[in-house]
Scaffold this motif. Structure first.
Motif, short mmCIF file in Angstrom:
data_model
loop_
_atom_site.label_atom_id
_atom_site.label_comp_id
_atom_site.label_asym_id
_atom_site.label_seq_id
_atom_site.Cartn_x
_atom_site.Cartn_y
_atom_site.Cartn_z
N CYS A 24 8.67 -12.35 -2.63
CA CYS A 24 9.03 -12.17 -1.04
C CYS A 24 10.02 -13.41 -0.66
CB CYS A 24 7.75 -12.59 -0.42
SG CYS A 24 7.72 -12.68 1.36
N LEU A 55 1.82 -9.84 0.89
CA LEU A 55 1.14 -11.00 1.35
C LEU A 55 1.41 -11.31 2.89
CD1 LEU A 55 2.12 -13.18 -1.93
CD2 LEU A 55 0.12 -11.75 -1.51
N CYS A 56 2.61 -11.20 3.24
CA CYS A 56 2.71 -11.50 4.75
C CYS A 56 3.46 -10.40 5.61
CB CYS A 56 3.65 -12.93 4.76
SG CYS A 56 5.40 -12.79 4.21
N CYS A 61 7.89 -15.90 2.38
CA CYS A 61 6.81 -16.94 1.85
C CYS A 61 6.96 -17.07 0.54
CB CYS A 61 5.58 -16.06 2.07
SG CYS A 61 5.06 -14.77 0.90
N CYS A 81 6.61 -7.33 1.98
CA CYS A 81 5.65 -8.36 1.46
C CYS A 81 4.16 -7.95 1.48
CB CYS A 81 6.08 -9.55 1.87
SG CYS A 81 4.79 -10.87 0.93
ZN LIG Z 1 5.68 -12.82 1.66
#
Ligand SMILES: [Zn+2]
Length: 97
Positions: free
Chosen positions: A8, A31-32, A11, A29
């Motif tokens: 990413c 994750l975020c 992040c 992403c």
């Molecule tokens: Zn991310």
């Protein structure tokens, strides 16, 4: 099915995605949920469970040698490469061409 690794740009986290070759690239992403993400080169792993295509459709030299080494050593005509009289009985025997 190969596992692709993405990094990413927001992040900095890395995550893996299981994708078919025909699937579109991941752009968000995991994750975020930000973008962009960068696809890291080369699949990190192959999922081999329940599949034998890699061995049957894409035989490597290493795999061939492994298969040959599994055969009994007492058979002299197992190698078609050294056959010059058709004694191996293989359709791919060089002596039949
Ligand atoms: Zn991310």
């Amino acid at each position: 099915m190969p596992v692709y690794e993405y990094e990413c740009g927001t992040c900095g986290g890395r995550f893996e995605v299981l994708q078919k070759f025909s699937d579109p690239e991941v752009s968000v992403c995991k994750l975020c949920n930000a973008s962009p993400v960068t696809k890291l080169l080369s699949p990190t792993a192959f999922v081999l469970k329940g599949s034998g295509w890699y061995a049957t459709d894409y035989p490597s030299e290493k795999r061939k040698k492994a298969m040959e080494s599994e055969k009994p050593a007492a058979e002299p005509a197992t190698s078609t490469a050294g056959c010059s009289a058709g004694t191996c009985g293989s359709d791919s025997c060089p002596s039949k061409s």
